[in-house]
Enzyme design. Structure first.
Site, PDB file in Angstrom:
ATOM      1  N   VAL A 162       3.643  16.722  65.006  1.00  0.00           N
ATOM      2  CA  VAL A 162       4.401  17.630  65.860  1.00  0.00           C
ATOM      3  C   VAL A 162       5.269  18.556  65.012  1.00  0.00           C
ATOM      4  O   VAL A 162       5.397  19.752  65.298  1.00  0.00           O
ATOM      5  CB  VAL A 162       5.262  16.846  66.868  1.00  0.00           C
ATOM      6  CG1 VAL A 162       6.046  17.802  67.764  1.00  0.00           C
ATOM      7  CG2 VAL A 162       4.390  15.932  67.720  1.00  0.00           C
ATOM      8  N   ASP A 163       5.853  18.013  63.951  1.00  0.00           N
ATOM      9  CA  ASP A 163       6.643  18.843  63.035  1.00  0.00           C
ATOM     10  C   ASP A 163       5.784  19.951  62.420  1.00  0.00           C
ATOM     11  O   ASP A 163       6.190  21.112  62.381  1.00  0.00           O
ATOM     12  CB  ASP A 163       7.221  17.982  61.907  1.00  0.00           C
ATOM     13  CG  ASP A 163       8.551  17.350  62.275  1.00  0.00           C
ATOM     14  OD1 ASP A 163       9.160  17.780  63.267  1.00  0.00           O
ATOM     15  OD2 ASP A 163       8.980  16.433  61.564  1.00  0.00           O
ATOM     16  N   ILE A 164       4.620  19.589  61.906  1.00  0.00           N
ATOM     17  CA  ILE A 164       3.769  20.572  61.245  1.00  0.00           C
ATOM     18  C   ILE A 164       3.291  21.625  62.239  1.00  0.00           C
ATOM     19  O   ILE A 164       3.335  22.829  61.963  1.00  0.00           O
ATOM     20  CB  ILE A 164       2.564  19.887  60.578  1.00  0.00           C
ATOM     21  CG1 ILE A 164       3.032  18.919  59.488  1.00  0.00           C
ATOM     22  CG2 ILE A 164       1.619  20.920  59.988  1.00  0.00           C
ATOM     23  CD1 ILE A 164       3.913  19.541  58.434  1.00  0.00           C
ATOM     24  N   GLY A 167       6.068  23.931  63.012  1.00  0.00           N
ATOM     25  CA  GLY A 167       6.266  24.901  61.939  1.00  0.00           C
ATOM     26  C   GLY A 167       5.273  26.050  62.033  1.00  0.00           C
ATOM     27  O   GLY A 167       5.630  27.217  61.835  1.00  0.00           O
TER      28      GLY A 167
END
Length: 396
Positions: A162-164, A167
């Site tokens: 989810v972070d990637i 981003g």
């Protein structure tokens, strides 16, 4: 002579920490933007998690340490923001208002500023003030219920997916805002929520619910939409395959010397193969363990059926394809980093500006060249705990 990178000349101020927004800022740096990373005196949270986490999202940046609780530190950031094109931050909703570093305050100084705010749950809604790490969001959006084996507890995906993805979505938002700003001359705030991105990532599983009220569950390594598409153990390892068409299924049966599967009414089409997946998998599993991974890879490749060995990370990076695509960037000090996939643009390929910085490496240079501070001013700020400087080589 290579062409200037696409974002050359753009100035980025990165107030973010951990992974999602820093990853977006790294993408901008690889495409030519100048990125100044503002860090607390203690540094980005990930500096304490092991060097690998920080290095994965912070190459190509200048590190400037600033105490945002001090009004003089806030003034430093305001002055830098006034000359920036883009600002990224991932403070909890409302936190930067008290420092005068929120979008409304900074856009009054710089109306052309593009301001990316990445939070767990966004700037609106009942959860807007809650913190949200990748693991939390994977749980709240249902992603964990789709990961892991059916008879085991829900599982977190092994990477901060989810972070990637956040981003990357943030990068898209910034780039589209730059295009719009070229027409209007105005900046804008991008309110990006990890929760929103996590819901987006449900894709077909989410659409299945919207279309049919069907809540999908975890199936381990199995692809729920077509079959056979799952891992199988070989004589010396593991493979995974993805047979997505009728033609591929026919070629697979012939290659594996399992012609009886073609006459079995249970497997006559994809719907049948999905419905009877366990029976099909049992027959195939008995065959797969009779030969090596390499043998199966060669056989399936020659018959044009998608199959891959299941690599460990070291095996993936050692694969000849990784070398051919230059997927590891080497730096002069023997540091190795994972490359940016946009390095294969035909005229303006992504490339690293520099290695991930040591904490506060560029504080002095940025404050001198960008803000015109002299040695006496810098010494006073250091003495008062507003900024910190890297020790000179002869002082270290």
């Amino acid at each position: 002579m290579s062409s200037p990178l696409p974002l050359a000349g753009l100035k980025v101020l990165d107030l973010s920490r951990v992974m999602a927004a820093p990853f977006a800022a790294q993408m901008l740096s690889d495409l030519g933007a100048e990125v100044i990373k503002i860090e607390a005196l203690a540094g980005d949270d990930t500096r304490m998690w092991g060097t690998h986490y920080f290095r994965a999202a912070n190459r190509g940046k200048k590190s400037v340490t600033v105490n945002l609780k001090d009004p003089r530190g806030q003034e430093i950031v305001k002055r830098l923001a006034a000359e920036s094109d883009i600002l990224l931050e991932n403070f909890k909703s409302g936190d930067l208002v008290r420092y005068g570093l929120d979008y409304e305050s900074l856009s009054s100084l710089n109306p052309a500023l593009i301001y990316l705010s990445v939070t767990g749950f966004g700037q609106t809604g009942p959860r807007r003030t809650q913190p949200g790490y990748d693991t939390i969001i994977q749980g709240m959006t249902g992603i964990m219920t789709l990961c892991g084996e059916p008879d085991r507890p829900p599982a977190r995906a092994g990477l901060p997916m989810v972070d990637i993805m956040s981003g990357l979505v943030g990068t898209i938002g910034i780039l589209s805002s730059l295009v719009e700003r070229a027409r209007s001359g105005k900046g804008q705030q991008i309110d990006l929520s990890l929760f929103d991105v996590g819901i987006m990532m449900l894709v077909d599983a989410g659409q299945d619910y919207l279309d049919h009220d069907h809540v999908q569950s975890r199936l381990g390594g199995i692809n729920r939409n077509f079959s056979p598409a799952q891992p199988f153990q070989t004589a010396d390892g593991w493979v995974t395959l993805a047979v997505a068409t009728e033609e591929q299924f026919v070629r697979m049966c012939k290659a594996m010397e399992l012609p009886a599967l073609l006459d079995d009414p249970r497997f006559s089409d994809n719907a049948g193969r999905v419905a009877n997946r366990p029976a099909l998998a049992e027959i195939m599993a008995e065959r797969f363990v009779t030969a090596s991974t390499q043998d199966w890879e060669r056989l399936f490749e020659s018959n044009k059926v998608p199959l891959s060995p299941i690599h460990t990370i070291d095996e993936a990076m050692a694969d000849p394809q990784s070398e051919a695509r230059n997927l590891i960037w080497n730096f002069d000090d023997a540091l190795r980093l994972i490359a940016n996939p946009l390095q294969h643009m035909s005229r303006t390929p992504a490339r690293p500006a520099c290695a991930p910085p040591e904490l506060g490496l560029d504080t002095e240079e940025v404050l001198r060249t960008k803000l015109g501070m002299n040695a006496q001013e810098l010494d006073q700020l250091v003495q008062d705990g507003v900024v910190s400087l890297m020790p000179k080589a002869d002082e270290a």
